[in-house]
Each structure stands twice: as C-alpha cells, then as structure tokens.
Scaffold this motif. Structure first.
Motif, mmCIF file in Angstrom:
data_model
loop_
_atom_site.group_PDB
_atom_site.id
_atom_site.type_symbol
_atom_site.label_atom_id
_atom_site.label_comp_id
_atom_site.label_asym_id
_atom_site.label_seq_id
_atom_site.Cartn_x
_atom_site.Cartn_y
_atom_site.Cartn_z
ATOM 1 N N ALA A 35 0.776 -1.175 -0.050
ATOM 2 C CA ALA A 35 -0.005 0.156 -0.032
ATOM 3 C C ALA A 35 0.888 1.319 0.030
ATOM 4 N N ALA A 36 1.971 1.203 0.679
ATOM 5 C CA ALA A 36 2.969 2.356 0.615
ATOM 6 C C ALA A 36 3.689 2.562 -0.688
ATOM 7 N N GLY A 37 3.505 1.641 -1.728
ATOM 8 C CA GLY A 37 4.107 1.823 -3.017
ATOM 9 C C GLY A 37 5.434 0.864 -3.025
ATOM 10 N N TYR A 38 5.682 -0.135 -2.228
ATOM 11 C CA TYR A 38 6.692 -0.821 -2.224
ATOM 12 C C TYR A 38 6.564 -2.410 -2.592
ATOM 13 N N PRO A 93 1.621 6.042 -1.780
ATOM 14 C CA PRO A 93 3.027 6.556 -2.217
ATOM 15 C C PRO A 93 3.399 7.953 -2.175
ATOM 16 N N SER A 94 2.129 8.790 -2.277
ATOM 17 C CA SER A 94 2.191 10.084 -2.145
ATOM 18 C C SER A 94 2.233 10.838 -0.937
#
Length: 161
Positions: A35-38, A93-94
């Motif tokens: 969810a955090a972009g990783y 991610p933002s």
C-alpha cells in the motif's frame, strides 16, 4: 528520505490479530508495504517462534535496515535496534510516513533468543505475547510489556533479504 540500496523496516499502521498465524502476520506486513508503494519488496513480521529467534527470519541479510525517513535502525547482523523503529509506512506512495508510539508484538525479549511468550507460536488466543515499545531502541524495543493473544496489535516489519 531513505537510501533505496538499503532494506526497509516499519511498524504497521493498523493493528492485526496476533494469533492469526505467522503467515497471516507476514501477509499483514506485505499488505502495508504494498500500500505504501513498495510491492517490489518482500516484507516479513519480526517475530520469534518457540524454535527460532526473530533474527533468524532474516538470515542472509547483506545490508542494514532503514526507516522511511532515512535513519538506519539495525545493522545487517540484526543483533539489536540502533534506533527506534517507530515509523509507520505512508498510507499511499504520495503521503509521508509518520511515527507511532505504541507496542509491537515480538514474542521474545530480544532478537537473538527464541520466543518466551508468543501466543503458542502465533496460533492461539490463549495467554499473551511479549511486546516492545516502538519508541525505544536496543533490546528495550522488545521487552516492555505484553499483548493478550485474543487482541490485535502492531507489528515490526522488515524487508526480507
């Protein structure tokens, strides 16, 4: 921000049933990392079992672990935390990560011993699990209090080597 050549670590934003099993705890860590972009990285819960210490889940590490803000909190030997692992992943991610003052289920009083209290290897709602204070480092980040196994708790999550 963090050095992308280092491994990431974080405290979960959400609380999860700690007696759901080790696979479920790993899945909770991976879901928050995704969810955090990783999503290209693999995350596991930093928990001890009755037969293996928490550090052994990350054997073969070749680089230190860093928080999202760039602070290196553990060397690749993973003997202890050199800085608190209180940083949660960004919601998306933002967005920016934030700090959490809470307990995280670990199951042992340090990273190098097998579990002494871990919900019968993370699968039973009986008893309790050792938990650490996310604002403390060294072994104090693992031995502060405990969480009842029938409750939910935060997790320390580290990128797998």
């Amino acid at each position: 921000m963090f050095d992308s050549n280092l491994s990431l670590g974080f405290v979960t934003r959400s609380m999860y049933p700690i007696a759901a099993g080790i696979s479920a705890l790993d899945g909770d860590c991976q879901a928050e990392g995704d969810a955090a972009g990783y999503s290209s990285r693999r995350f596991l819960a930093l928990v001890a079992t009755s037969t293996a210490n928490a550090r052994s889940r990350f054997a073969g590490a070749t680089k230190p672990w860093t928080r999202f803000d760039g602070v290196v909190f553990a060397q690749m030997s993973l003997d202890k935390f050199d800085a608190p692992l209180s940083l949660m992943p960004p919601m998306t991610p933002s967005t920016l990560p934030s700090h959490l003052v809470s307990l995280a289920a670990v199951g042992a009083h340090d990273l190098t011993t097998t579990a002494n209290s871990n919900c019968m290897d993370w699968g039973s709602q009986a008893l309790s699990a050792s938990a650490g204070d996310t604002t403390l480092s060294d072994d104090l980040g693992f031995q502060r209090l405990s969480i009842d196994c029938d409750l939910s708790g935060h997790l320390y999550c580290l990128e797998a080597p």
